[in-house]
Design a protein around this motif. Sequence first.
Motif, PDB file in Angstrom:
ATOM      1  N   PRO A  94       0.818  -1.226   0.000  1.00 34.91           N
ATOM      2  CA  PRO A  94       0.000   0.000   0.000  1.00 34.91           C
ATOM      3  C   PRO A  94       0.851   1.275   0.000  1.00 34.91           C
ATOM      4  O   PRO A  94       0.387   2.333  -0.407  1.00 34.91           O
ATOM      5  CB  PRO A  94      -0.837  -0.108   1.284  1.00 34.91           C
ATOM      6  N   LEU A  95       2.094   1.152   0.431  1.00 30.10           N
ATOM      7  CA  LEU A  95       2.977   2.317   0.427  1.00 30.10           C
ATOM      8  C   LEU A  95       3.231   2.874  -0.963  1.00 30.10           C
ATOM      9  O   LEU A  95       3.528   4.049  -1.116  1.00 30.10           O
ATOM     10  CB  LEU A  95       4.346   1.934   1.007  1.00 30.10           C
ATOM     11  N   GLY A  96       3.163   1.995  -1.972  1.00 31.31           N
ATOM     12  CA  GLY A  96       3.556   2.432  -3.304  1.00 31.31           C
ATOM     13  C   GLY A  96       2.384   2.696  -4.210  1.00 31.31           C
ATOM     14  O   GLY A  96       2.541   2.870  -5.415  1.00 31.31           O
ATOM     15  N   LEU A  97       1.201   2.704  -3.642  1.00 36.81           N
ATOM     16  CA  LEU A  97      -0.014   2.749  -4.437  1.00 36.81           C
ATOM     17  C   LEU A  97      -0.848   3.931  -3.987  1.00 36.81           C
ATOM     18  O   LEU A  97      -0.972   4.190  -2.801  1.00 36.81           O
ATOM     19  CB  LEU A  97      -0.767   1.451  -4.123  1.00 36.81           C
ATOM     20  N   ARG A  98      -1.392   4.671  -4.946  1.00 36.14           N
ATOM     21  CA  ARG A  98      -2.298   5.739  -4.563  1.00 36.14           C
ATOM     22  C   ARG A  98      -3.554   5.629  -5.406  1.00 36.14           C
ATOM     23  O   ARG A  98      -3.480   5.500  -6.618  1.00 36.14           O
ATOM     24  CB  ARG A  98      -1.649   7.109  -4.747  1.00 36.14           C
ATOM     25  N   ILE A  99      -4.708   5.660  -4.752  1.00 38.19           N
ATOM     26  CA  ILE A  99      -5.975   5.589  -5.461  1.00 38.19           C
ATOM     27  C   ILE A  99      -6.564   6.988  -5.473  1.00 38.19           C
ATOM     28  O   ILE A  99      -6.730   7.590  -4.415  1.00 38.19           O
ATOM     29  CB  ILE A  99      -6.985   4.679  -4.742  1.00 38.19           C
ATOM     30  N   ALA A 100      -6.893   7.487  -6.639  1.00 42.69           N
ATOM     31  CA  ALA A 100      -7.543   8.791  -6.719  1.00 42.69           C
ATOM     32  C   ALA A 100      -8.969   8.590  -7.241  1.00 42.69           C
ATOM     33  O   ALA A 100      -9.163   8.278  -8.405  1.00 42.69           O
ATOM     34  CB  ALA A 100      -6.762   9.719  -7.652  1.00 42.69           C
ATOM     35  N   PRO A 101      -9.964   8.708  -6.340  1.00 44.30           N
ATOM     36  CA  PRO A 101     -11.348   8.545  -6.785  1.00 44.30           C
ATOM     37  C   PRO A 101     -11.890   9.884  -7.279  1.00 44.30           C
ATOM     38  O   PRO A 101     -11.605  10.931  -6.695  1.00 44.30           O
ATOM     39  CB  PRO A 101     -12.082   8.117  -5.507  1.00 44.30           C
ATOM     40  N   PHE A 102     -12.656   9.847  -8.349  1.00 42.19           N
ATOM     41  CA  PHE A 102     -13.292  11.069  -8.846  1.00 42.19           C
ATOM     42  C   PHE A 102     -14.798  10.918  -8.761  1.00 42.19           C
ATOM     43  O   PHE A 102     -15.363  10.030  -9.384  1.00 42.19           O
ATOM     44  CB  PHE A 102     -12.850  11.369 -10.283  1.00 42.19           C
ATOM     45  N   ARG A 103     -15.402  11.769  -7.958  1.00 40.78           N
ATOM     46  CA  ARG A 103     -16.861  11.739  -7.836  1.00 40.78           C
ATOM     47  C   ARG A 103     -17.423  12.916  -8.629  1.00 40.78           C
ATOM     48  O   ARG A 103     -16.693  13.585  -9.357  1.00 40.78           O
ATOM     49  CB  ARG A 103     -17.249  11.816  -6.359  1.00 40.78           C
ATOM     50  N   ALA A 104     -18.731  13.175  -8.496  1.00 44.11           N
ATOM     51  CA  ALA A 104     -19.315  14.338  -9.170  1.00 44.11           C
ATOM     52  C   ALA A 104     -18.542  15.573  -8.713  1.00 44.11           C
ATOM     53  O   ALA A 104     -18.231  15.709  -7.524  1.00 44.11           O
ATOM     54  CB  ALA A 104     -20.782  14.451  -8.806  1.00 44.11           C
ATOM     55  N   PRO A 105     -18.169  16.449  -9.636  1.00 43.81           N
ATOM     56  CA  PRO A 105     -17.334  17.595  -9.239  1.00 43.81           C
ATOM     57  C   PRO A 105     -18.030  18.514  -8.242  1.00 43.81           C
ATOM     58  O   PRO A 105     -19.242  18.720  -8.299  1.00 43.81           O
ATOM     59  CB  PRO A 105     -17.059  18.320 -10.561  1.00 43.81           C
ATOM     60  N   THR A 106     -17.256  19.054  -7.302  1.00 46.73           N
ATOM     61  CA  THR A 106     -17.775  20.000  -6.316  1.00 46.73           C
ATOM     62  C   THR A 106     -17.860  21.390  -6.956  1.00 46.73           C
ATOM     63  O   THR A 106     -17.274  21.620  -8.019  1.00 46.73           O
ATOM     64  CB  THR A 106     -16.807  20.090  -5.125  1.00 46.73           C
ATOM     65  N   PRO A 107     -18.562  22.319  -6.307  1.00 48.71           N
ATOM     66  CA  PRO A 107     -18.618  23.690  -6.842  1.00 48.71           C
ATOM     67  C   PRO A 107     -17.218  24.278  -7.064  1.00 48.71           C
ATOM     68  O   PRO A 107     -16.967  24.916  -8.085  1.00 48.71           O
ATOM     69  CB  PRO A 107     -19.379  24.455  -5.750  1.00 48.71           C
ATOM     70  N   VAL A 118      -7.968  16.920 -11.977  1.00 46.95           N
ATOM     71  CA  VAL A 118      -7.341  15.678 -12.415  1.00 46.95           C
ATOM     72  C   VAL A 118      -5.821  15.824 -12.411  1.00 46.95           C
ATOM     73  O   VAL A 118      -5.092  14.947 -11.943  1.00 46.95           O
ATOM     74  CB  VAL A 118      -7.851  15.314 -13.830  1.00 46.95           C
ATOM     75  N   HIS A 119      -5.366  16.951 -12.909  1.00 51.97           N
ATOM     76  CA  HIS A 119      -3.928  17.204 -12.967  1.00 51.97           C
ATOM     77  C   HIS A 119      -3.315  17.118 -11.560  1.00 51.97           C
ATOM     78  O   HIS A 119      -2.212  16.605 -11.380  1.00 51.97           O
ATOM     79  CB  HIS A 119      -3.680  18.587 -13.581  1.00 51.97           C
ATOM     80  N   ALA A 120      -4.061  17.632 -10.587  1.00 55.26           N
ATOM     81  CA  ALA A 120      -3.570  17.629  -9.205  1.00 55.26           C
ATOM     82  C   ALA A 120      -3.316  16.213  -8.694  1.00 55.26           C
ATOM     83  O   ALA A 120      -2.555  16.003  -7.756  1.00 55.26           O
ATOM     84  CB  ALA A 120      -4.579  18.335  -8.299  1.00 55.26           C
TER      85      ALA A 120
END
Lengths: 278, 278
Positions: A94-107, A118-120
């Motif tokens: 888990p140290l080498g893994l990053r999950i980036a979830p994208f939900r409905a965009p916030t204001p 996304v770039h971030a």
Amino acid sequence: MAKQPDLDDFRVPYFDGKKKNKFSLDDFDPAAKPFSTGTKESDRQRLSEIGAELDVFQERLHAQRKRRVLLVLQGMDTSGKDGTIRAVFHEVDPLGLRIAPFRAPTPDELAHDFLWRVHAQAPAAGELTIFNRSHYEDLLVPTVLGSIDEKAFDVRCRHIRQFEELLADSDTTIIKCMLHVSKDEQRERRQARIDDETKHWKFDLSDLDARKQWDKYQAVYRDALAATSTEYAPWYVIPADSKTHRNVMVAELLLRTFQGLKLDYPPAKESLKGVKVE
Amino acid sequence: MAKQPDLDDFRVPYFDGKKKNKFSLDDFDPAAKPFSTGTKESDRQRLSEIGAELDVFQERLHAQRKRRVLLVLQGMDTSGKDGTIRAVFHEVDPLGLRIAPFRAPTPDELAHDFLWRVHAQAPAAGELTIFNRSHYEDLLVPTVLGSIDEKAFDVRCRHIRQFEELLADSDTTIIKCMLHVSKDEQRERRQARIDDETKHWKFDLSDLDARKQWDKYQAVYRDALAATSTEYAPWYVIPADSKTHRNVMVAELLLRTFQGLKLDYPPAKESLKGVKVE
């Protein structure tokens, strides 16, 4: 003995300037299991073997701190994005893994261009990052809902290609998977979640709205895949009615990707040779 | 039969306004294995059992999206922070886990107060977050190097207590572990990394500087732990010369923490009852 399938047969043809090409999702049977090793049991065994290999590759990636790997997972609801992450990366540190979830965009997110958030989340040197949904949601959903027209769709696709090219030119290897389930399979999975009250938190009645637009989503997916599959960021269609097949195929794809990176540990440090710790 | 040890015997006494209390790291033998089940093999078995339980708890945490859990890992180099994360969270769904590593602060980070970068990584509702090193580095390192004096040390401790209280008041359960290794064990692990050239990327010759200040670090650790162990954010001393013991003890601590949260799945949604998916 069956011919060993080729992962590239499931790759969406590279975009050559025209999105209206011969690519069709209908050519891919969601129930197919071309990468299955035979039984669910042997698939799990294979998955475990690949997982152990991925773990070693990921450590080298991290040690080198140069290359970055980005896996994009897309698919209709219940297509198994969460399940794939859980199954394929079970063995990876888990140290080498990053999950980036994208939900409905916030204001806040909507107040920027659609690639800002996304770039971030782009992977840093040495990172393996998984996008659980992605910038493609911001292409698919507004198109189906009619809030952007075809011209705006094409502009977004161009920006996506250019953005992904920037990442690729910056040492990022990108793999994109569309988890391809049938409408029937979705019904079964949905119903199972409704019938099991402990799963209710996973969704809302309004989630069924997308199902009502199934054909439209499939058509927009087709166009999106056709317009954004590139040599530097290819799309693969993953037959996903079988969960074990889906997992094994995504794992095989990643394994091949890592093998192609020729990752080694960085050279030993001269300054450390022969040092005795006091 | 040996008396079952009590995790609370390894808890640093809560701060009561005076950091110069009777707490001493010397009272804890780094080589002790109070939570070992007997053999390395049985420890691994126990770890796997707890891992499966943690996985279930973590899913409920995620389902509820209310509570947050923060595990802070601190310890001298080679004390096993990375190894603990790898071993204890092996079974936990990577989807529900976020690791926040803290390295030496960047110029941007130094341009803010020392808790700025830490606050940004606080767990969100439903998240289990692990701090791999933490804001405590910004207390320990400057103190040992002499760039902050005792008064500034006390001020930072106060800010840390207040910051952690803010998190705790915002539904965050905080557990802090100091992985306690002996100087001899560190020498062996260091030497092993130097002798294995594939491990050279893990450190630099300058990393040995902290070892030269071993006693000073231990003294500052003592003061830091004594001044920041609170009911809402307790410190535990984890005997860590044995890796399997270290892993089992951290896992037991987390298991007890999760058990205390009384996590259940959210209630079923009335709106979904009896719905048939078309």
